[in-house]
Design an enzyme around this catalytic site. Structure first.
Site, short mmCIF file in Angstrom:
data_model
loop_
_atom_site.label_atom_id
_atom_site.label_comp_id
_atom_site.label_asym_id
_atom_site.label_seq_id
_atom_site.Cartn_x
_atom_site.Cartn_y
_atom_site.Cartn_z
N ASP A 1 4.45 1.69 -11.03
CA ASP A 1 3.19 2.43 -10.88
C ASP A 1 3.36 3.60 -9.92
OD1 ASP A 1 1.51 1.15 -12.54
OD2 ASP A 1 0.43 0.03 -11.00
N MET B 1 -10.74 3.67 -5.66
CA MET B 1 -10.93 4.65 -6.75
C MET B 1 -12.34 5.24 -6.68
SD MET B 1 -9.02 2.56 -9.83
CE MET B 1 -9.70 0.97 -9.41
N LYS C 1 -0.10 6.15 -13.30
CA LYS C 1 -1.33 6.79 -13.74
C LYS C 1 -1.92 7.55 -12.57
CE LYS C 1 -2.12 2.53 -16.18
NZ LYS C 1 -2.69 1.23 -15.88
N GLY D 1 -3.15 6.22 2.83
CA GLY D 1 -2.79 5.28 3.90
C GLY D 1 -1.29 5.03 3.96
N PRO E 1 0.79 -1.24 0.00
CA PRO E 1 0.00 0.00 0.00
C PRO E 1 0.82 1.29 0.00
CG PRO E 1 0.01 -0.95 2.17
CD PRO E 1 0.77 -1.91 1.30
N THR F 1 -2.82 -5.75 -0.22
CA THR F 1 -3.74 -4.86 -0.91
C THR F 1 -4.21 -3.71 -0.02
OG1 THR F 1 -5.80 -4.70 -2.15
CG2 THR F 1 -5.75 -6.34 -0.38
N GLY G 1 1.11 -1.00 -7.18
CA GLY G 1 0.66 -0.73 -5.82
C GLY G 1 -0.21 -1.90 -5.36
N GLY G 2 -0.20 -2.18 -4.06
CA GLY G 2 -1.09 -3.21 -3.51
C GLY G 2 -0.80 -4.58 -4.07
N ASP G 3 -1.85 -5.28 -4.49
CA ASP G 3 -1.72 -6.60 -5.09
C ASP G 3 -1.95 -6.48 -6.60
OD1 ASP G 3 -1.86 -9.72 -4.35
OD2 ASP G 3 -3.17 -9.29 -6.06
N1 SAH Z 1 -3.79 -3.01 -6.74
C1 SAH Z 1 -4.06 -1.98 -5.75
C2 SAH Z 1 -5.25 -1.12 -6.13
C3 SAH Z 1 -5.09 -0.37 -7.42
S1 SAH Z 1 -6.38 0.77 -7.73
C4 SAH Z 1 -4.25 -2.64 -4.38
O1 SAH Z 1 -4.36 -3.87 -4.28
O2 SAH Z 1 -4.22 -1.91 -3.39
C5 SAH Z 1 -5.75 2.24 -6.97
C6 SAH Z 1 -6.60 2.61 -5.77
O3 SAH Z 1 -6.17 1.88 -4.62
C7 SAH Z 1 -6.52 4.05 -5.35
O4 SAH Z 1 -7.32 4.90 -6.14
C8 SAH Z 1 -7.04 3.96 -3.94
O5 SAH Z 1 -8.44 3.77 -3.93
C9 SAH Z 1 -6.40 2.66 -3.46
N2 SAH Z 1 -5.12 2.88 -2.77
C10 SAH Z 1 -3.94 2.31 -3.07
N3 SAH Z 1 -2.99 2.67 -2.18
C11 SAH Z 1 -3.60 3.49 -1.30
C12 SAH Z 1 -3.16 4.18 -0.13
N4 SAH Z 1 -1.90 4.10 0.30
N5 SAH Z 1 -4.06 4.94 0.53
C13 SAH Z 1 -5.33 5.01 0.14
N6 SAH Z 1 -5.81 4.40 -0.96
C14 SAH Z 1 -4.96 3.62 -1.65
#
Ligand code: SAH
Length: 340
Positions: free
Chosen positions: A120, A256, A142, A285, A97, A203, A173-175
């Protein structure tokens, strides 16, 4: 070996086959060393060692290299490191995250092995620089409504680099499989016969609510959570479905979803959700600018506008949001009294 020392101008001799040593050469060059290489023991002579401060032997400790170093009169420290893995591969890596230390060990290993990293916007940038010094870093981030490198182009670049024999990391980002377009990238690579590994990531859908004190499940309160993309407005059928889940105490997590929040809350209430249902917007976050705005479906539009909520943020709807409010302890007492 990960090198953080400043080796500016220091002559370093890298020993091994060109493909095996590509990662080591890049890393020492990135640390500022004046890198020389010798690709085989039979090619090593005393002149190669003139002024050299360190020799790096890449690959298995072949006795022939040791003999060649002795024969050339080497008096330098020799460090050993494994050969770079063969290229021509893609690894889709979940970067978590956003915090550098929420990358998995496997993600760091993939970065250490990368020749090129496509990154990303929400991936942990500091971690990339630390784990992959010397790799070519290509930002392809993006922001909402702004895609400087279109998805098709990103896939084309990944394929092109892998076909050129490089070890490609796609850091997200995330998964990678949660709204990360990981599946499309996998398909693009598969179409060219390129092997792909996937490294899961933490995620934001679960971890960002957690960072704000909101567990997405809580026995007796919510035993399900639904993760949805608010990238485009939800259909009436989706809204009715979500409102139904909420009636059973479920948690709705929307990524999003800041721009479409007014549409979401109006739609949920229209579909029968209780206007008093708690809602949280957790922005940025795991950064020092993390912020939670806690409200309800009835007041969400007004409160989030007043707070100036923006992306990136995770929206959480459901009773678990009460755990992030001042009524937390009373709520916990109430819930645990029911015998969890
Ligand atoms: N693959 C990612 C999500 C991609 S879509 C995952 O698993 O987390 C991108 C969205 O993820 C952002 O628009 C927001 O809604 C959320 N997001 C990702 N990182 C974040 C963070 N640190 N704080 C708040 N929202 C986050």
């Amino acid at each position: 070996m990960l090198l953080t020392a400043d080796l500016t101008g220091v002559p370093v001799l890298v020993l091994g086959a060109p493909d095996d040593t590509r990662r080591a050469r890049r890393r020492y060059e990135a640390a500022g060393a004046a890198v020389r290489s010798v690709t085989g023991p039979d090619l090593l002579g005393p002149a190669d060692l003139t002024g050299v401060a360190l020799a790096v032997l890449v690959g298995p400790a072949a006795p022939r290299w040791r003999e060649a170093l002795d024969a050339a009169g080497a008096r330098v420290p020799v460090v050993q490191e494994p050969a770079a893995r063969a290229g021509g591969r893609v690894t889709l890596v979940g970067g978590g995250p956003g915090a550098d230390d929420l990358l998995t060990v496997r993600a760091v290993e993939a970065l250490q092995d990368a020749d090129v990293v496509f990154v990303d916007r929400l991936a942990p940038a500091g971690a990339v620089a630390a784990a992959a010094p010397g790799a070519e870093i290509v930002p392809v981030g993006k922001t909402p409504g702004h895609h400087p490198v279109p998805q098709a182009k990103i896939q084309e670049l990944m394929v092109e680099h892998a076909l050129a024999g490089r070890s490609v990391v796609r850091l997200k980002g995330g998964d990678p499989y949660v709204f990360g377009r990981g599946a499309e990238e996998l398909a693009a690579c598969a179409a060219h016969g390129i092997p792909v590994d996937v490294v899961p990531g933490i995620t934001s859908a679960v971890s960002v609510p957690g960072a704000a004190g909101i567990p997405v499940t809580f026995r007796e309160v919510s035993r399900m959570f639904t993760v949805a993309s608010g990238h485009v407005p939800f259909s009436e059928a989706e809204l009715a479905h979500f409102a139904g889940l909420g009636a059973g105490g479920g948690t709705l997590v929307v990524l999003m979803g800041v721009a479409t929040l007014p549409h979401l809350v109006a739609g949920l209430v229209r579909a029968g959700a209780d206007p008093a249902t708690p809602l949280a917007v957790v922005e940025r976050g795991f950064t020092d600018r993390q912020r939670s705005t806690i409200t309800t479906l009835a007041t969400a539009v007004e409160d989030t506008a007043a707070a100036g909520c923006g992306s990136p943020a995770v929206v959480v709807v459901g009773p678990v949001v009460r755990l992030a409010t001042a009524e937390r302890d009373a709520f916990l007492a109430e819930v645990t009294a029911h015998g969890c």
